[in-house]
Scaffold this motif. Structure first.
Motif, short mmCIF file in Angstrom:
data_model
loop_
_atom_site.label_atom_id
_atom_site.label_comp_id
_atom_site.label_asym_id
_atom_site.label_seq_id
_atom_site.Cartn_x
_atom_site.Cartn_y
_atom_site.Cartn_z
N ASP A 347 0.80 -1.34 -0.04
CA ASP A 347 0.17 -0.11 -0.02
C ASP A 347 0.68 1.23 -0.04
N GLU A 356 -4.01 6.34 2.22
CA GLU A 356 -3.57 5.17 1.24
C GLU A 356 -3.98 5.76 -0.17
N GLY A 359 -3.09 0.71 -3.76
CA GLY A 359 -3.08 -0.67 -3.16
C GLY A 359 -2.71 -1.37 -4.71
MG MG Z 1 -6.25 -0.90 -0.32
#
Ligand code: MG
Ligand code: 4AD
Length: 433
Positions: A347, A356, A359
């Protein structure tokens, strides 16, 4: 069609007569000299109305103008350092297209809910205008970067039979005689199929998650860029992401000077954060680090929003967290070769608390392990049969990632809530306008 004048090009028209088609942003003055601030969608410009220098009818019409009335004005452009944008218009004639009713959004503080209820109008406000332009610049930066790097755009479907990330957060719709269709949570699985045809591929489209998360980082409809590359492992995947982010940031900043100024977002702060190699911590190291900062987390738990903020408080650069526990990640991630409790994934946490933004992972290429994960997660095996074919015909190590466009734009603009960087946000409690 005859070439039109737009306010953003004023510097090329000094001393010339032009026509501005736009809206009244503001007005002031009485007596013989009056001022109109006009916007035409490309910028703001002050028009100066002097009795005797424009026709009498136009001078009289000024009094009827209300905020957001639409007008067509003609006049001469001149340099004026004190005016917004550095130029102004000596008005000669003013034509009214429509007198606006009393405008709900006034130049004063309004609550967030009121503004969201009026999103269809709020889009015209200066900060919103700048934010949506930065979004446009981010989108172009991404597409240009990917094309320059030799990636092929693949438009993946929005209506899907197979599910992508998590079965618990799917939106479903009735689909003729075939039962339920699901709105895509990611284009990834389809992108993997296209990767075998084109080697380096990306998609760019809306994605949907019926997540009950009411945070400043979550929407139920958001835009994602998925990237997939053949013959790449998880470390190389992080290298690709790092170069991608650096490239997109540089291009965005270069094209967004005026907008960032309006948003009072200092581009130097962003540039500084990408000037060094990004920090890379394993999940194990991350948990230890968080514990050393007195943050409560147990090994095996996900790294949530509060933990992400601690990381960005402590690192100047974006931070990769890699090799998470298998139990908290998606079925398609490759099992760690020496630690079967982990998966080869990462991440990417943005600086300054934007959370974040990416990903990604290396994909499981061992068909037996993949089938075992599909069964363990109780996913509908039939829906994945075509995906399993990809491991039957020329399977290769490969990896990819997905960038959340709104989180990227939030970071670039310095706007804390993702709802302000998409024209019409969709959230748990908002479907209108
Ligand atoms: Mg994620
Ligand atoms: O981490 P996610 O769930 O990854 C995937 O969907 C992978 N299939 C991508 C891939 O490997 N091709 O989502 C990717 C990114 C997140 O890092 C986040 O930036 C954004 O999408 N995102 C959201 N943005 C706004 N609202 C939400 N509800 C989001 N959920 C994820």
């Amino acid at each position: 069609m005859e070439k039109r004048f737009y306010i953003r090009d004023a510097k090329d028209y000094t001393g010339q007569e032009v026509t501005i088609r736009g809206w009244v942003y503001n007005k002031r003055g009485h007596g013989k000299v009056k001022f109109l601030i006009l916007r035409d969608g490309t910028g703001l410009m002050q028009a100066v109305i002097v009795q005797g220098e424009c026709d009498d009818d136009s001078f009289a019409r000024f009094d009827d103008l209300t905020q957001e009335s639409s007008v067509i004005v003609t006049g001469i452009i001149r340099e004026e350092a004190r005016s917004v944008g550095g130029y102004e218009l000596g008005l000669k004639s003013l034509e009214i297209v429509q007198i606006a009713e009393e405008y709900p959004i006034q130049p004063k503080e309004h609550g967030a809910e009121f503004l969201l209820d009026n999103r269809h109008l709020w889009l015209r406000s200066r900060l919103q205008w700048a934010a949506i332009r930065v979004r446009d610049n981010v989108v172009h930066a991404i597409r240009d970067y990917m094309r320059d790097e030799g990636y092929v755009l693949i438009d993946t479907p929005i209506l899907t039979g197979a599910i992508g990330e998590e079965s618990g957060t799917l939106f479903s719709v009735e689909y003729f005689d075939l039962g339920q269709a699901y709105l895509a949570q990611t284009g990834q699985l389809y992108l993997e199929a296209a990767m075998f045809a084109h080697n380096k591929v990306y998609d760019f489209g809306p994605t949907f998650r019926a997540e009950k998360s009411k945070t400043r980082r979550h929407l139920t409809e958001f835009w994602m860029v998925d990237v997939e590359t053949a013959f790449v492992d998880n470390d190389e995947n992080m290298d690709i992401q790092e170069e991608f982010i650096k490239g997109v940031v540089k291009r965005t900043i270069a094209s967004s000077t005026a907008e960032l100024e309006i948003l009072e977002r200092d581009p130097e702060i962003i540039m500084k954060s990408i000037s060094k190699p990004f920090a890379r911590l394993s999940y194990d190291e991350t948990v230890d680090f968080l514990k050393s900062k007195d943050f409560e987390i147990e090994h095996g738990q996900d790294v949530g929003g509060a933990a992400e903020t601690i990381l960005s408080d402590n690192f100047e650069t974006p931070v990769f967290i890699y090799d998470y526990p298998k139990a908290i990640k998606a079925f398609y991630m490759k099992e760690h070769p020496s630690r079967p409790d982990l998966v080869k994934c990462s991440d990417l946490i943005a600086p300054e608390g934007y959370g974040e933004i990416i990903g990604g992972s290396q994909r499981e290429d061992d068909i037996e392990k993949l089938i075992a994960r599909i069964r363990a997660d109780k996913l509908p095996e039939e829906a994945y049969s075509w995906y399993l074919d990809l491991r039957r015909y020329g399977s290769v190590p490969h990896a990819g990632f997905g960038l959340g466009v709104e989180r990227m734009v939030a970071w670039m603009t310095g706007i804390k809530h993702v709802r302000e960087v998409i024209p019409f946000p969709r959230m748990i409690y908002r479907l209108n306008p």
